[in-house]
Design an enzyme around this catalytic site. Structure first.
Site, PDB file in Angstrom:
ATOM      1  NE  ARG A  37     -10.550  12.756  27.160  1.00  0.00           N
ATOM      2  CZ  ARG A  37     -10.348  14.053  27.290  1.00  0.00           C
ATOM      3  NH1 ARG A  37     -11.361  14.889  27.227  1.00  0.00           N
ATOM      4  NH2 ARG A  37      -9.142  14.523  27.487  1.00  0.00           N
ATOM      5  CE  LYS A 201       1.395  31.300  22.869  1.00  0.00           C
ATOM      6  NZ  LYS A 201       0.384  32.060  23.578  1.00  0.00           N
ATOM      7  N   GLY A 354      -4.347  14.962  24.766  1.00  0.00           N
ATOM      8  CA  GLY A 354      -4.599  16.225  24.080  1.00  0.00           C
ATOM      9  C   GLY A 354      -4.388  16.151  22.578  1.00  0.00           C
ATOM     10  N   GLY A 377      -3.737  17.894  29.690  1.00  0.00           N
ATOM     11  CA  GLY A 377      -3.329  18.795  30.772  1.00  0.00           C
ATOM     12  C   GLY A 377      -2.927  18.041  32.024  1.00  0.00           C
TER      13      GLY A 377
HETATM   14  P1  AMP Z   1      -0.155  22.793  22.623  1.00  0.00           P
HETATM   15  O1  AMP Z   1      -1.598  23.015  22.969  1.00  0.00           O
HETATM   16  O2  AMP Z   1       0.778  23.752  23.273  1.00  0.00           O
HETATM   17  O3  AMP Z   1       0.281  21.351  22.751  1.00  0.00           O
HETATM   18  O4  AMP Z   1      -0.029  23.160  21.094  1.00  0.00           O
HETATM   19  C1  AMP Z   1      -0.697  22.486  20.074  1.00  0.00           C
HETATM   20  C2  AMP Z   1      -0.840  23.428  18.950  1.00  0.00           C
HETATM   21  O5  AMP Z   1       0.418  23.871  18.531  1.00  0.00           O
HETATM   22  C3  AMP Z   1      -1.493  22.830  17.737  1.00  0.00           C
HETATM   23  O6  AMP Z   1      -2.771  23.389  17.583  1.00  0.00           O
HETATM   24  C4  AMP Z   1      -0.571  23.215  16.588  1.00  0.00           C
HETATM   25  O7  AMP Z   1      -1.260  23.738  15.488  1.00  0.00           O
HETATM   26  C5  AMP Z   1       0.295  24.292  17.200  1.00  0.00           C
HETATM   27  N1  AMP Z   1       1.606  24.396  16.557  1.00  0.00           N
HETATM   28  C6  AMP Z   1       2.482  23.409  16.332  1.00  0.00           C
HETATM   29  N2  AMP Z   1       3.548  23.863  15.662  1.00  0.00           N
HETATM   30  C7  AMP Z   1       3.364  25.184  15.454  1.00  0.00           C
HETATM   31  C8  AMP Z   1       4.133  26.190  14.812  1.00  0.00           C
HETATM   32  N3  AMP Z   1       5.310  25.921  14.252  1.00  0.00           N
HETATM   33  N4  AMP Z   1       3.622  27.439  14.791  1.00  0.00           N
HETATM   34  C9  AMP Z   1       2.426  27.703  15.355  1.00  0.00           C
HETATM   35  N5  AMP Z   1       1.663  26.794  15.983  1.00  0.00           N
HETATM   36  C10 AMP Z   1       2.123  25.536  16.031  1.00  0.00           C
END
Ligand code: AMP
Length: 399
Positions: A37, A201, A354, A377
């Site tokens: 960055r 999620k 991210g 984000g």
């Molecule tokens: P996000 O911030 O929504 O892009 O999510 C990233 C996070 O999702 C990372 O920290 C991963 O550890 C988590 N992640 C990925 N796959 C899974 C899974 N199957 N179960 C729980 N957490 C997960």
């Protein structure tokens, strides 16, 4: 959408305020572990220095609670900037306090002052008008080069823009590059265009998924978000992460994909674990039969093979979100295999910042991708079709 261009401003010998995104990761000893960055901001800083400007740099770092906190000082950033620019970088002790005022008022041609962490002022995240005015008063010209926070209506990002007219503000080179790149990607991609969407999620990426559907040819789902879709399909997902309130949305997305002729891929197997831990017992199971009490923490080998096969003819790949819990070595394999495949492909490959950027960088594949966004984000909000608050008042308006 055309942005106010720094090259069209008369900035010679002026005092320029550049909002940067120096929110870099640090290790437990306070050493910068990834300075991408900072390096990404150099083009704009050097351009201003070449125009004999005096340069005020400002950024946030981490999430201090609106007050001074040595842990979040920008001192390591000042040192790294000094090293990269090969020029003295003076760090102010505060943001708009006596020290910052004194240091910024005495600046001569090509001096560089870095203000302390903007979030030491509680007005920063509240988009406080008074703080914005005080920051604006320091300089003649405002440049936003902080793509990573441009989706936030903060004082140094949004509020401050209202104190400069169109001849005295513009987007920096990094911000312009990011906005142009995503605009082209979404509106004019070379096809077939595939999106790989993972992460924890569905809720965090629901809008982006809905906006992407009419634009892509294929979508590949991974990570924790896959299980909401798999549960909606009627599969046994055990104790995997799931958002029951979004089962209807998951169905809607799958229906839309079908209606639009978008190929929608879900994992066919997963690495299931008996607990959310590096020392869990794990095994490969099909996505239809995750045992009770077990949770899927990564995509399995059959899914990797399937995704590779389906990605082989693709010309543009957008990747946002890891395929599994990549922070734990045991569940990083799926993400790593996909990363290698994406990196090796001849497609235009775009990584949406991210966690995905972090993952690609950890594996050492960052140089192999066509474009890695500096904002997770912010890039997600662009994919959702939103105009970012920090960009809105830097758009060229028709007279
Ligand atoms: P996000 O911030 O929504 O892009 O999510 C990233 C996070 O999702 C990372 O920290 C991963 O550890 C988590 N992640 C990925 N796959 C899974 C899974 N199957 N179960 C729980 N957490 C997960």
């Amino acid at each position: 959408m055309e942005l106010l261009n720094i090259k069209k401003l008369d900035i010679e010998k002026k005092k320029v305020f550049i909002r940067c995104d120096f929110n870099v990761p640090m290790d437990e000893f306070g050493n910068i572990s990834d300075d991408r960055r900072i390096r990404s901001a150099l083009a704009t800083i050097n351009y201003c220095l070449d125009e004999d400007c005096s340069v005020i740099l400002a950024s946030h770092l981490g999430r201090p609670k609106g007050e001074m906190d040595a842990k979040y000082s920008l001192a390591p950033v000042a040192r790294r900037l000094h090293h990269l620019l090969k020029r003295e970088v003076v760090l102010a002790e505060d943001v708009i306090g006596d020290d910052a005022k004194e240091k910024t008022s005495k600046m001569k041609c090509c001096d560089i002052v870095l203000l302390e962490n903007l979030r030491f002022e509680e007005g920063e995240t509240k988009n406080d008008k008074e703080l914005a005015r005080k920051l604006a008063d320091m300089a003649d010209v405002y440049i936003n080069d902080a793509f990573g926070v441009s989706h936030r209506a903060h004082a140094s990002v949004e509020g401050i823009t209202h104190f400069f007219d169109a001849e005295h503000k513009a987007a920096g080179f990094l911000l312009e590059k990011e906005i142009k790149f995503f605009g082209k990607l979404i509106n004019n991609p070379v096809r077939p265009f595939a999106a790989i969407v993972g992460g924890s999620k569905v809720s965090g990426k629901l809008e982006a998924l809905i906006n992407l559907l009419p634009k892509v040819d294929k979508i590949f789902i991974g990570g924790g978000m896959a299980f909401t879709f798999l549960k909606q399909m009627g599969y046994d997902i055990g104790a995997s992460l799931v958002e029951d309130d979004l089962l209807g949305d998951a169905q809607h997305i799958m229906n839309e994909a079908k209606k639009l002729g978008v190929k929608f891929y879900l994992p066919v197997d997963v690495i299931a674990a008996d607990k959310f831990s590096e020392d869990a017992v794990s095994k490969i199971v099909t996505a239809q039969e995750i045992p009770e009490g077990w949770m899927g923490l990564d995509i399995g080998p059959a899914t990797v093979r399937l995704y590779r096969e389906a990605l082989a003819d693709v010309q543009t790949i957008l990747w946002n979100g890891p395929m599994g819990v990549y922070e734990m070595e045991k569940f990083a394999r799926g993400s790593s295999k996909i990363a290698h495949f994406v990196a090796d492909s001849y497609a235009t490959t775009v990584v949406g910042g991210g966690d995905t950027a972090d993952l690609v960088q950890r594996i050492g594949l960052d140089e192999e991708m066509s474009f890695i966004s500096t904002g997770g984000g912010a890039s997600l909000e662009l994919l959702e079709g939103k105009v970012l608050p920090g960009v809105a008042s830097l758009v060229v308006t028709e007279e």
